[in-house]
Design an enzyme around this catalytic site. Structure first.
Site, PDB file in Angstrom:
ATOM      1  N   SER A   1       0.860  -1.185   0.000  1.00  0.00           N
ATOM      2  CA  SER A   1       0.000   0.000   0.000  1.00  0.00           C
ATOM      3  C   SER A   1       0.894   1.233   0.000  1.00  0.00           C
ATOM      4  O   SER A   1       1.739   1.401   0.889  1.00  0.00           O
ATOM      5  CB  SER A   1      -0.874  -0.020   1.251  1.00  0.00           C
ATOM      6  OG  SER A   1      -1.565   1.192   1.356  1.00  0.00           O
TER       7      SER A   1
ATOM      8  N   THR B   1      -9.966   1.850 -14.881  1.00  0.00           N
ATOM      9  CA  THR B   1      -8.873   2.679 -15.405  1.00  0.00           C
ATOM     10  C   THR B   1      -7.812   2.882 -14.335  1.00  0.00           C
ATOM     11  O   THR B   1      -8.132   3.264 -13.208  1.00  0.00           O
ATOM     12  CB  THR B   1      -9.436   4.044 -15.869  1.00  0.00           C
ATOM     13  OG1 THR B   1     -10.443   3.787 -16.844  1.00  0.00           O
ATOM     14  CG2 THR B   1      -8.351   4.925 -16.461  1.00  0.00           C
TER      15      THR B   1
ATOM     16  N   CYS C   1      -7.325   1.391  12.052  1.00  0.00           N
ATOM     17  CA  CYS C   1      -8.675   0.953  11.691  1.00  0.00           C
ATOM     18  C   CYS C   1      -9.502   0.610  12.922  1.00  0.00           C
ATOM     19  O   CYS C   1     -10.717   0.641  12.873  1.00  0.00           O
ATOM     20  CB  CYS C   1      -8.602  -0.275  10.803  1.00  0.00           C
ATOM     21  SG  CYS C   1      -7.295  -0.168   9.617  1.00  0.00           S
TER      22      CYS C   1
HETATM   23  N1  PLP Z   1      -2.426  -4.570   5.897  1.00  0.00           N
HETATM   24  C1  PLP Z   1      -1.712  -3.990   6.878  1.00  0.00           C
HETATM   25  C2  PLP Z   1      -0.690  -4.805   7.609  1.00  0.00           C
HETATM   26  C3  PLP Z   1      -1.902  -2.648   7.198  1.00  0.00           C
HETATM   27  O1  PLP Z   1      -1.179  -2.079   8.181  1.00  0.00           O
HETATM   28  C4  PLP Z   1      -2.889  -1.916   6.482  1.00  0.00           C
HETATM   29  C5  PLP Z   1      -3.168  -0.504   6.838  1.00  0.00           C
HETATM   30  O2  PLP Z   1      -2.889  -0.049   7.914  1.00  0.00           O
HETATM   31  C6  PLP Z   1      -3.582  -2.561   5.454  1.00  0.00           C
HETATM   32  C7  PLP Z   1      -3.342  -3.888   5.192  1.00  0.00           C
HETATM   33  C8  PLP Z   1      -4.609  -1.821   4.643  1.00  0.00           C
HETATM   34  O3  PLP Z   1      -4.004  -0.945   3.739  1.00  0.00           O
HETATM   35  P1  PLP Z   1      -4.836   0.279   3.117  1.00  0.00           P
HETATM   36  O4  PLP Z   1      -4.922   1.321   4.167  1.00  0.00           O
HETATM   37  O5  PLP Z   1      -4.029   0.725   1.930  1.00  0.00           O
HETATM   38  O6  PLP Z   1      -6.152  -0.270   2.709  1.00  0.00           O
END
Ligand code: PLP
Length: 387
Positions: A202, A240, A328
């Site tokens: 990411s 796209t 999150c």
């Molecule tokens: N996987 C891990 C280990 C992460 O730390 C995160 C985001 O904090 C994600 C997946 C999700 O990534 P994104 O924020 O780009 O959806």
């Protein structure tokens, strides 16, 4: 309010876009803005930018450019890897092996599959949050179609034995996915050395913008697209491509790769100072995650007698941004599934505190945090005791 004196210690949540990354992106908004799927010159200019970015990322991962699928984020990449492989392998089996400490992007994808008659084994971890490759091997059945274990944990920073798990996966000829979202710019991302078949990244974790990511998919790995539409990304992900952001991601990944040693040395020495300071000056605090096998910028603790939110807010009022763990889940009152899986008692897990450093973090900033934190914890403890 964020000011020039603010201290940002939440780089695991997201990072600022580097000025060079922004510069590399800008022409693709206003000059080379064409649709990379169109034949006209405008489109072809954008396509060249897109394919140059793909080639540069492929160099970092040690893979073919055609093995990269651009996505909108790490979450989408994890969803595509897990659901995509599981659905494409339905004729051969319906079992997935993952771990209890994965990010929600992996856990919730697995849970969605469980609601569709797939079976998932969630391998436990030890008290440092390490997955045992032998436990992964023991969980494999004749019906296993995918193994998914993260490279490094986003909350406690523990680095997983990915290469060893990759060797297990190879022996059983089972596709192996790793969520490497926290590993970019820090760990080796060479897919052959890691022995992985799928790898998710990411961009916003390594100085590129939010809203763009990628999934590496080794040639020959079965994958059912999760998004249907046009034939972009070799029919693996319709839509796209976000050319400016992809160009930014490639620029940032190359930068992160070439500055890896400096970044590690810088963050690790400040992190160790911070860890020593907290353990010494915040009574009862415990370090969470592995003492040495951890991301160089991650310091995470549990502080007894406080609820993280109180400490976070107190630090925020002093211009210091930290986190309780995962961005999150920080809004929820449920203690972290990662800490609980590591055997941390729920009451202690409520006092989780994560401080993740960046290349711009300074010794002065760490000293300032250590001026403020012990008193903030004491106040939070007094207030908690009063209720
Ligand atoms: N996987 C891990 C280990 C992460 O730390 C995160 C985001 O904090 C994600 C997946 C999700 O990534 P994104 O924020 O780009 O959806």
């Amino acid at each position: 309010m964020v000011t020039s004196n603010s201290i940002y210690l939440d780089h695991a949540a997201t990072t600022p876009v580097h000025p060079n990354v922004l510069q590399a992106m800008l022409p693709y908004f206003t000059e080379q803005f064409g649709n990379p799927s169109t034949i006209a010159s405008f489109g072809q200019d954008a396509r060249r930018g897109l394919e140059k970015a793909r080639t540069s990322i492929a160099r970092v991962l040690g893979c073919l450019p055609t093995e990269i699928v651009f996505t909108s984020c790490g979450t989408e990449s994890d969803n595509l890897a897990i659901k995509g492989v599981a659905q494409a392998s339905r004729g051969r089996g319906n079992h997935i092996v993952t771990s209890v400490i994965e990010h929600e992007a992996v856990l919730h994808s697995c849970q969605a599959l469980e609601r569709q008659d797939y079976q998932v084994t969630y391998v436990p971890v030890d008290r440092y949050g390490v997955v045992d490759p032998a436990a992964v091997e023991a969980a494999i059945t004749e019906r296993t179609v995918l193994i998914s274990i993260m490279s490094a944990n986003n909350e406690v920073g523990t680095i997983q034995p990915v290469t060893e798990i990759g060797a297990v996966a190879r022996r059983y000829k089972i596709p192996f996915h790793t969520d490497a979202v926290q590993a970019a710019g820090v760990l080796d991302l060479n897919v052959d050395r890691l022995g992985v078949d799928l790898l998710a990244l990411s961009a916003h974790k390594f100085s590129a913008p939010k809203g763009v990511g990628l999934l590496y998919v080794r040639s020959g790995t079965p994958l059912e697209p999760q998004q249907h539409g046009g034939s972009q990304e070799r029919r693996r992900r319709a839509g796209t491509e976000n050319v400016p952001y992809i160009v930014g991601m490639a620029t940032a990944l190359e930068r992160a790769q070439s500055h890896r040693d400096d970044y590690r040395a810088h963050t690790m020495s400040l992190r160790d100072e911070l860890i020593a300071g907290v353990l010494e000056q915040v009574p009862g605090s415990v370090l969470t995650g592995h003492p040495t096998q951890r991301l160089p910028n991650n310091s995470s603790f549990c502080i007894p007698g406080v609820e993280s939110g109180m400490v976070l807010r107190a630090l925020d009022m002093q211009g210091i941004a930290v986190s309780s763990g995962s961005a999150c889940t920080s809004a929820s009152m449920t203690p972290s599934h990662v800490l609980l899986a590591m055997g941390v008692p729920p009451a202690l897990a409520h006092g989780a505190l994560r401080m993740t450093l960046g290349i711009d973090t300074s010794a002065e900033q760490i000293a300032r945090v250590m001026e403020v934190l012990p008193a903030a914890v004491e106040r939070a403890r007094t207030l908690s005791a009063a209720f």
